[in-house]
Write a protein that holds these residues in place. Structure first.
Motif, PDB file in Angstrom:
ATOM      1  N   LYS A   1       4.936 -54.643  11.455  1.00  0.00           N
ATOM      2  CA  LYS A   1       4.176 -55.170  12.581  1.00  0.00           C
ATOM      3  C   LYS A   1       4.504 -56.636  12.829  1.00  0.00           C
TER       4      LYS A   1
ATOM      5  N   LEU B   1       1.849 -53.428  20.029  1.00  0.00           N
ATOM      6  CA  LEU B   1       2.041 -53.130  18.620  1.00  0.00           C
ATOM      7  C   LEU B   1       1.356 -51.852  18.156  1.00  0.00           C
ATOM      8  N   TRP B   2       0.219 -51.521  18.788  1.00  0.00           N
ATOM      9  CA  TRP B   2      -0.572 -50.391  18.310  1.00  0.00           C
ATOM     10  C   TRP B   2      -0.814 -49.303  19.349  1.00  0.00           C
TER      11      TRP B   2
END
Length: 227
Positions: free
Chosen positions: A153, A178-179
């Motif tokens: 990450k 990122l998610w």
């Protein structure tokens, strides 16, 4: 890399998601034009994998939507329609590449990486920003030649910041990149601050400068700090 897969074949969706996930690529899915347009207008993606034959219409219609975006994702058409006209129409309307079904997942990954390098890194294998060097293919980053020990990450965050340098990035945009879009339901984005903090610390410990500016109430900006 964050991509949107627009496809209605559940088996193919599962195979692509599993394969790309193992390669560290975040892959979200839309199974029809309506869902795809909603996601394209709501979230940012590095690349869109676009099937042409969807339950509610032709996927090529989405290329007009993509043209209107401020930040335009790359488009790789994946379709069983392998006629020359479909390929030409797709490329003329703004798609970056065309991959006919059936295809090997390794070839799909290679096409994605090639498109990403061309669009984000101008075809080179390394990104240089002053003393910071990033090698996306190897998931490695260094400062003054010293390799950084980054989590996946943190590495993705560094690439996202550098490829969007001098642009103010909201915490929400960073979280989504990122998610994925599920972050809309989270009560806060404190985890974004923690990853920013960890990345700053690791760059600093390696002798690098702090190029991150906090834009209070909005997010962060990566770039040269005025002297």
């Amino acid at each position: 890399m964050k991509i949107l897969l627009i496809e209605d074949n559940r088996d193919l969706i599962q195979n692509i998601q599993q394969y790309l996930s193992h390669e560290g690529i975040l892959c979200e899915v839309a199974e029809n034009l309506f869902e795809a347009q909603d996601k394209i207008l709501s979230f940012e993606y590095d690349c869109i994998l676009l099937d042409l034959m969807l339950p509610d219409g032709n996927g090529l219609s989405l290329l007009d939507v993509i043209k209107q975006l401020k930040v335009k994702p790359n488009v790789l058409i994946i379709s069983a329609k392998n006629s020359l006209n479909d390929k030409i129409n797709g490329l003329d309307l703004g798609a970056d590449d065309y991959l006919a079904k059936p295809f090997h997942l390794a070839e799909l990954l290679a096409r994605l990486k090639a498109i990403y390098r061309r669009s984000k890194f101008k075809g080179v294998d390394e990104i240089h920003f002053n003393e910071i060097v990033v090698q996306p293919e190897n998931l490695q980053a260094s400062v003054h030649g010293k390799q950084l020990e980054l989590t996946k990450k943190e590495f993705d965050l560094l690439v996202f910041l550098i490829t969007n340098k001098n642009r103010v990035l909201g915490k929400n945009a960073i979280a989504q990149h990122l998610w994925g879009d599920y972050t809309d339901n989270l009560p806060s984005f404190d985890f974004v601050y923690q990853h920013i903090k960890n990345l700053r610390k690791k760059i600093s410990e390696a002798g690098g400068k702090d190029y991150l500016t906090t834009v209070y109430g909005i997010g962060y900006k990566f770039g040269e700090i005025p002297s």
